[in-house]
Write a protein that holds these residues in place. Structure first.
Motif, PDB file in Angstrom:
ATOM      1  N   GLY A   1       1.491   5.101  -1.154  1.00 24.61           N
ATOM      2  CA  GLY A   1       0.813   6.312  -1.582  1.00 24.61           C
ATOM      3  C   GLY A   1       1.432   6.902  -2.836  1.00 24.61           C
ATOM      4  N   SER A   2       0.638   7.692  -3.567  1.00 22.57           N
ATOM      5  CA  SER A   2       1.113   8.269  -4.832  1.00 22.57           C
ATOM      6  C   SER A   2       2.292   9.212  -4.632  1.00 22.57           C
ATOM      7  CB  SER A   2      -0.039   9.016  -5.527  1.00 22.57           C
ATOM      8  OG  SER A   2      -0.549  10.037  -4.674  1.00 22.57           O
TER       9      SER A   2
ATOM     10  N   ASN B   1       3.520   7.076   3.052  1.00 21.46           N
ATOM     11  CA  ASN B   1       3.594   8.434   2.513  1.00 21.46           C
ATOM     12  C   ASN B   1       5.019   8.979   2.608  1.00 21.46           C
ATOM     13  OD1 ASN B   1       3.972   9.488   5.200  1.00 21.46           O
ATOM     14  ND2 ASN B   1       1.748   9.340   5.511  1.00 21.46           N
TER      15      ASN B   1
ATOM     16  N   ASN C   1       0.851  -1.188   0.000  1.00 18.01           N
ATOM     17  CA  ASN C   1       0.000   0.000   0.000  1.00 18.01           C
ATOM     18  C   ASN C   1       0.892   1.245   0.000  1.00 18.01           C
ATOM     19  OD1 ASN C   1      -2.170   1.693   0.117  1.00 18.01           O
ATOM     20  ND2 ASN C   1      -2.795   1.159   2.209  1.00 18.01           N
TER      21      ASN C   1
ATOM     22  N   THR D   1      -2.550   2.328   6.783  1.00 15.33           N
ATOM     23  CA  THR D   1      -2.597   3.525   5.933  1.00 15.33           C
ATOM     24  C   THR D   1      -1.492   3.452   4.885  1.00 15.33           C
ATOM     25  OG1 THR D   1      -1.140   4.775   7.417  1.00 15.33           O
ATOM     26  CG2 THR D   1      -3.522   4.921   7.811  1.00 15.33           C
ATOM     27  N   PRO D   2      -1.683   4.097   3.726  1.00 15.26           N
ATOM     28  CA  PRO D   2      -0.651   4.052   2.671  1.00 15.26           C
ATOM     29  C   PRO D   2       0.667   4.660   3.147  1.00 15.26           C
ATOM     30  CG  PRO D   2      -2.731   4.920   1.825  1.00 15.26           C
ATOM     31  CD  PRO D   2      -2.874   4.866   3.305  1.00 15.26           C
TER      32      PRO D   2
END
Length: 342
Positions: free
Chosen positions: A163-164, A201, A161, A198-199
């Motif tokens: 994040g972008s 980051n 997972n 959570t992704p």
């Protein structure tokens, strides 16, 4: 047969058990070691070494006893499963016993894994593997890892997972660090995100990236670049107590302001200039330097570099008598006051 870099990445993860062997060569010992570890683990499994299905030998061992490799590929152990005979740091001088083992290899024998430094195209050892119908040869070079390799490293530690905003920072980090440090950083990131769904980051990556050995220097440079002149004194005293040299501090400041100038003067804007820097800058540090470059602007940064150049020349002057740290502190205060001017 030769393996292309793209095919090699897939092969290291899922090698073919029926192959005679593989030669891994190249100038970077760390990259070769990591690939070799991945390959052997995939061939014999996590318990293969404990079950004595891996035979290691150095170049010196094989030089003393040329029959050692041939004996190793034919030997049968107590535990079932695929076996590997590994020769580390082979040279051209060992081409004869290795070629003999390749020629005598039969199905069911241990797979031959050989690592070597850079080999010429005319190398007998390299030609033996490249010309073999059932063996491979692959060169490992200093190219930065591809996105697929980075994603593979993340998948191995259970990080899916992402994040972008995190993948560009991971790519930049992979280009900046050597392979061993990057692998340790990914493992640290996996522990950091344990039980956190959570992704990943940019902040997570910054928290796990190797800490700068120049953290205090970065502190004073950020203080100066942001115009906080009243805070310079305490940080300078700490740097002096740590043994920081005036010339080193001046060089670090010049490097920082030159980076800001490069960003501020980029035709595509400061953000594009920051993105082009090598080694890459990522995470909160990138955002902070971007704000500094935009706040200063190219003309004021030219003045800052002039002040630092004059200070550096003064520090190196044969007739210099004033305390070096005092000269640098005065220059940094001038810069901080220049930053505060709007």
């Amino acid at each position: 047969m030769k393996l292309s870099p793209r095919d090699a990445s897939r092969y290291f993860a899922r090698p073919e058990a029926g192959r005679t062997g593989l030669l891994i060569y190249g100038p970077d010992a760390m990259r070769i070691a990591l690939k070799r570890q991945e390959l052997i683990a995939a061939l014999i499994g996590p318990g293969g070494e404990e079950e004595m299905r891996l035979t290691r030998m150095s170049a010196g061992d094989l030089r003393k006893d040329p029959a050692l490799l041939l004996d190793a590929i034919k030997a049968q152990g107590f535990f079932p499963g695929p076996r590997v005979a590994f020769v580390e740091d082979a040279t051209e001088a060992l081409s004869a016993p290795i070629m003999a083992a390749l020629a005598d290899w039969q199905e069911g024998d241990a797979q031959i894994i050989v690592t070597a430094n850079q080999l010429k195209a005319t190398s007998k050892l390299r030609k033996a593997f490249e010309g073999h119908a059932n063996a491979y040869a692959v060169g490992i070079y200093d190219d930065p890892p591809s996105r697929a390799e980075i994603e593979g490293s993340l998948a191995k530690v259970g990080l899916g997972n992402i994040g972008s905003d995190a993948m560009p920072d991971l790519t930049a980090l992979a280009q900046d660090l050597d392979p061993g440090d990057f692998r340790q950083t990914v493992e640290k990131l996996a522990l950091y995100k344990l039980d956190d769904d959570t992704p990943v980051n940019a902040g997570d990556i910054t928290a796990c990236a190797p800490a700068s050995t120049e953290a205090d220097l970065d502190d004073v440079l950020n203080i100066v670049a942001e115009g906080r002149s009243s805070e310079i004194g305490p940080v300078m005293r700490r740097l002096k107590a740590q043994g920081t040299q005036p010339v080193s501090l001046c060089i670090g400041a010049t490097r920082h302001f030159r980076a800001l100038y490069t960003a501020a003067s980029d035709p595509g804007g400061a953000a594009q200039g920051i993105g082009r820097m090598r080694p890459p800058i990522f995470g909160p540090r990138r955002d902070r330097m971007l704000r500094q470059a935009q706040g200063w602007g190219a003309p004021k940064l030219e003045q800052a570099l002039t002040i630092l150049t004059d200070t550096d020349l003064q520090l190196r002057s044969a007739g210099q008598r004033a305390p070096g740290m005092a000269l640098v502190e005065r220059a940094l205060i001038r810069l901080a006051m220049l930053a505060a001017m709007r």
